[in-house]
Design a protein around this motif. Structure first.
Motif, mmCIF file in Angstrom:
data_model
loop_
_atom_site.group_PDB
_atom_site.id
_atom_site.type_symbol
_atom_site.label_atom_id
_atom_site.label_comp_id
_atom_site.label_asym_id
_atom_site.label_seq_id
_atom_site.Cartn_x
_atom_site.Cartn_y
_atom_site.Cartn_z
ATOM 1 N N GLU A 4 0.011 2.496 5.612
ATOM 2 C CA GLU A 4 0.047 2.880 4.194
ATOM 3 C C GLU A 4 1.429 2.604 3.610
ATOM 4 O O GLU A 4 1.566 2.095 2.498
ATOM 5 C CB GLU A 4 -0.336 4.355 4.030
ATOM 6 C CG GLU A 4 -0.478 4.795 2.593
ATOM 7 C CD GLU A 4 -1.564 4.034 1.823
ATOM 8 O OE1 GLU A 4 -1.395 3.868 0.587
ATOM 9 O OE2 GLU A 4 -2.557 3.591 2.427
ATOM 10 N N LYS A 5 2.466 2.938 4.373
ATOM 11 C CA LYS A 5 3.845 2.689 3.931
ATOM 12 C C LYS A 5 4.073 1.188 3.725
ATOM 13 O O LYS A 5 4.742 0.778 2.771
ATOM 14 C CB LYS A 5 4.830 3.244 4.963
ATOM 15 C CG LYS A 5 6.279 3.130 4.571
ATOM 16 C CD LYS A 5 7.182 3.775 5.626
ATOM 17 C CE LYS A 5 8.642 3.590 5.284
ATOM 18 N NZ LYS A 5 9.523 4.147 6.321
ATOM 19 N N GLY A 6 3.519 0.359 4.594
ATOM 20 C CA GLY A 6 3.634 -1.092 4.459
ATOM 21 C C GLY A 6 2.932 -1.615 3.220
ATOM 22 O O GLY A 6 3.420 -2.513 2.538
ATOM 23 N N ARG A 7 1.757 -1.056 2.929
ATOM 24 C CA ARG A 7 1.026 -1.463 1.711
ATOM 25 C C ARG A 7 1.790 -1.042 0.453
ATOM 26 O O ARG A 7 1.869 -1.785 -0.512
ATOM 27 C CB ARG A 7 -0.378 -0.878 1.711
ATOM 28 C CG ARG A 7 -1.357 -1.656 2.570
ATOM 29 C CD ARG A 7 -2.793 -1.183 2.378
ATOM 30 N NE ARG A 7 -3.071 0.062 3.055
ATOM 31 C CZ ARG A 7 -3.265 0.192 4.367
ATOM 32 N NH1 ARG A 7 -3.209 -0.853 5.137
ATOM 33 N NH2 ARG A 7 -3.510 1.363 4.900
ATOM 34 N N LYS A 8 2.371 0.154 0.482
ATOM 35 C CA LYS A 8 3.110 0.653 -0.685
ATOM 36 C C LYS A 8 4.395 -0.133 -0.936
ATOM 37 O O LYS A 8 4.857 -0.212 -2.066
ATOM 38 C CB LYS A 8 3.437 2.142 -0.513
ATOM 39 C CG LYS A 8 2.243 3.034 -0.725
ATOM 40 C CD LYS A 8 2.627 4.493 -0.665
ATOM 41 C CE LYS A 8 1.407 5.348 -0.982
ATOM 42 N NZ LYS A 8 1.700 6.769 -0.943
ATOM 43 N N LEU A 9 4.956 -0.713 0.115
ATOM 44 C CA LEU A 9 6.175 -1.504 -0.038
ATOM 45 C C LEU A 9 5.948 -2.681 -0.990
ATOM 46 O O LEU A 9 6.869 -3.114 -1.676
ATOM 47 C CB LEU A 9 6.661 -2.001 1.329
ATOM 48 C CG LEU A 9 7.991 -2.741 1.338
ATOM 49 C CD1 LEU A 9 9.129 -1.826 0.898
ATOM 50 C CD2 LEU A 9 8.264 -3.309 2.727
ATOM 51 N N LYS A 10 4.726 -3.162 -1.053
ATOM 52 C CA LYS A 10 4.403 -4.283 -1.951
ATOM 53 C C LYS A 10 4.735 -3.935 -3.401
ATOM 54 O O LYS A 10 5.193 -4.791 -4.161
ATOM 55 C CB LYS A 10 2.926 -4.666 -1.819
ATOM 56 C CG LYS A 10 2.533 -5.875 -2.642
ATOM 57 C CD LYS A 10 1.083 -6.235 -2.432
ATOM 58 C CE LYS A 10 0.721 -7.457 -3.254
ATOM 59 N NZ LYS A 10 -0.704 -7.813 -3.083
ATOM 60 N N GLU A 11 4.524 -2.679 -3.778
ATOM 61 C CA GLU A 11 4.824 -2.248 -5.144
ATOM 62 C C GLU A 11 6.313 -2.404 -5.447
ATOM 63 O O GLU A 11 6.691 -2.779 -6.558
ATOM 64 C CB GLU A 11 4.399 -0.789 -5.348
ATOM 65 C CG GLU A 11 2.908 -0.574 -5.235
ATOM 66 C CD GLU A 11 2.521 0.896 -5.114
ATOM 67 O OE1 GLU A 11 3.339 1.779 -5.460
ATOM 68 O OE2 GLU A 11 1.384 1.152 -4.666
ATOM 69 N N LYS A 12 7.163 -2.123 -4.450
ATOM 70 C CA LYS A 12 8.611 -2.286 -4.646
ATOM 71 C C LYS A 12 9.003 -3.759 -4.674
ATOM 72 O O LYS A 12 10.006 -4.126 -5.280
ATOM 73 C CB LYS A 12 9.376 -1.586 -3.512
ATOM 74 C CG LYS A 12 9.293 -0.098 -3.521
ATOM 75 C CD LYS A 12 10.108 0.468 -2.370
ATOM 76 C CE LYS A 12 9.982 1.976 -2.295
ATOM 77 N NZ LYS A 12 10.719 2.507 -1.137
ATOM 78 N N ALA A 13 8.222 -4.595 -4.000
ATOM 79 C CA ALA A 13 8.567 -6.015 -3.859
ATOM 80 C C ALA A 13 8.040 -6.880 -4.998
ATOM 81 O O ALA A 13 8.450 -8.036 -5.124
ATOM 82 C CB ALA A 13 8.037 -6.540 -2.530
ATOM 83 N N ILE A 14 7.185 -6.350 -5.826
ATOM 84 C CA ILE A 14 6.503 -7.153 -6.843
ATOM 85 C C ILE A 14 7.478 -7.862 -7.789
ATOM 86 O O ILE A 14 7.197 -8.950 -8.284
ATOM 87 C CB ILE A 14 5.478 -6.293 -7.634
ATOM 88 C CG1 ILE A 14 4.447 -7.162 -8.319
ATOM 89 C CG2 ILE A 14 6.141 -5.367 -8.616
ATOM 90 C CD1 ILE A 14 3.367 -7.636 -7.415
ATOM 91 N N CYS A 15 8.643 -7.298 -7.999
ATOM 92 C CA CYS A 15 9.612 -7.870 -8.931
ATOM 93 C C CYS A 15 10.511 -8.922 -8.289
ATOM 94 O O CYS A 15 11.282 -9.598 -8.988
ATOM 95 C CB CYS A 15 10.461 -6.767 -9.544
ATOM 96 S SG CYS A 15 11.423 -5.880 -8.295
#
Length: 142
Positions: A99-110
């Motif tokens: 779940e933490k790995g999936r949520k990291l995508k939100e931080k990486a989107i920019c």
């Protein structure tokens, strides 16, 4: 006739310098989310398609197991993914995002936009540069 052996005429040197500068930009940008560039591309691979084998990730990233395994272990220690042996074939190791790995995508989107900004390029210019790079690579392998 121009001297074609002058350094400033060499494509290889220009690409080499560009590569160094791009990696420096990424290093600075990725520091904010705590990833190295190899870790970032591994995570992008898994954000695109979860539940891959180590070999599949290696093929996509063009990395050998000796390079990939320690990278995946570091990502696992950060709780971004899990590595589990297949029940059907114990030689096969499957990678799953947490779940933490999936949520990291939100931080990486920019990150792509931040890279374009750091390189003083528009997103359109960056897209054109990538398209030309992809074309050259494809033609080399044909």
């Amino acid at each position: 006739m121009e001297d074609l052996l002058k350094l400033d005429k060499q494509l290889c040197f220009s690409v080499y310098v560009l590569h160094r500068e791009i990696m420096q930009c990424y290093r600075s940008i990725l520091k904010d989310i705590g990833l190295t560039y190899p870790q970032y591309i591994a995570m992008m691979t898994l954000w695109e398609k979860d539940d891959l084998t180590v070999n599949q990730v290696g093929e996509i990233l063009q990395l050998d197991n000796g390079t990939l395994t320690p990278l995946l272990k570091r990502l696992e220690s950060k709780d971004y993914l899990t590595r589990k042996r297949s029940k059907e074939d114990e030689r096969v190791v499957k990678i799953h995002l947490t779940e933490k790995g999936r949520k990291l995508k939100e931080k990486a989107i920019c990150i792509p936009f931040e890279l374009a900004k750091a390189m003083n390029l528009s997103v359109e210019e960056m897209t054109q540069l990538k398209a030309l790079s992809d074309k050259v690579v494809k033609q080399i392998y044909e």
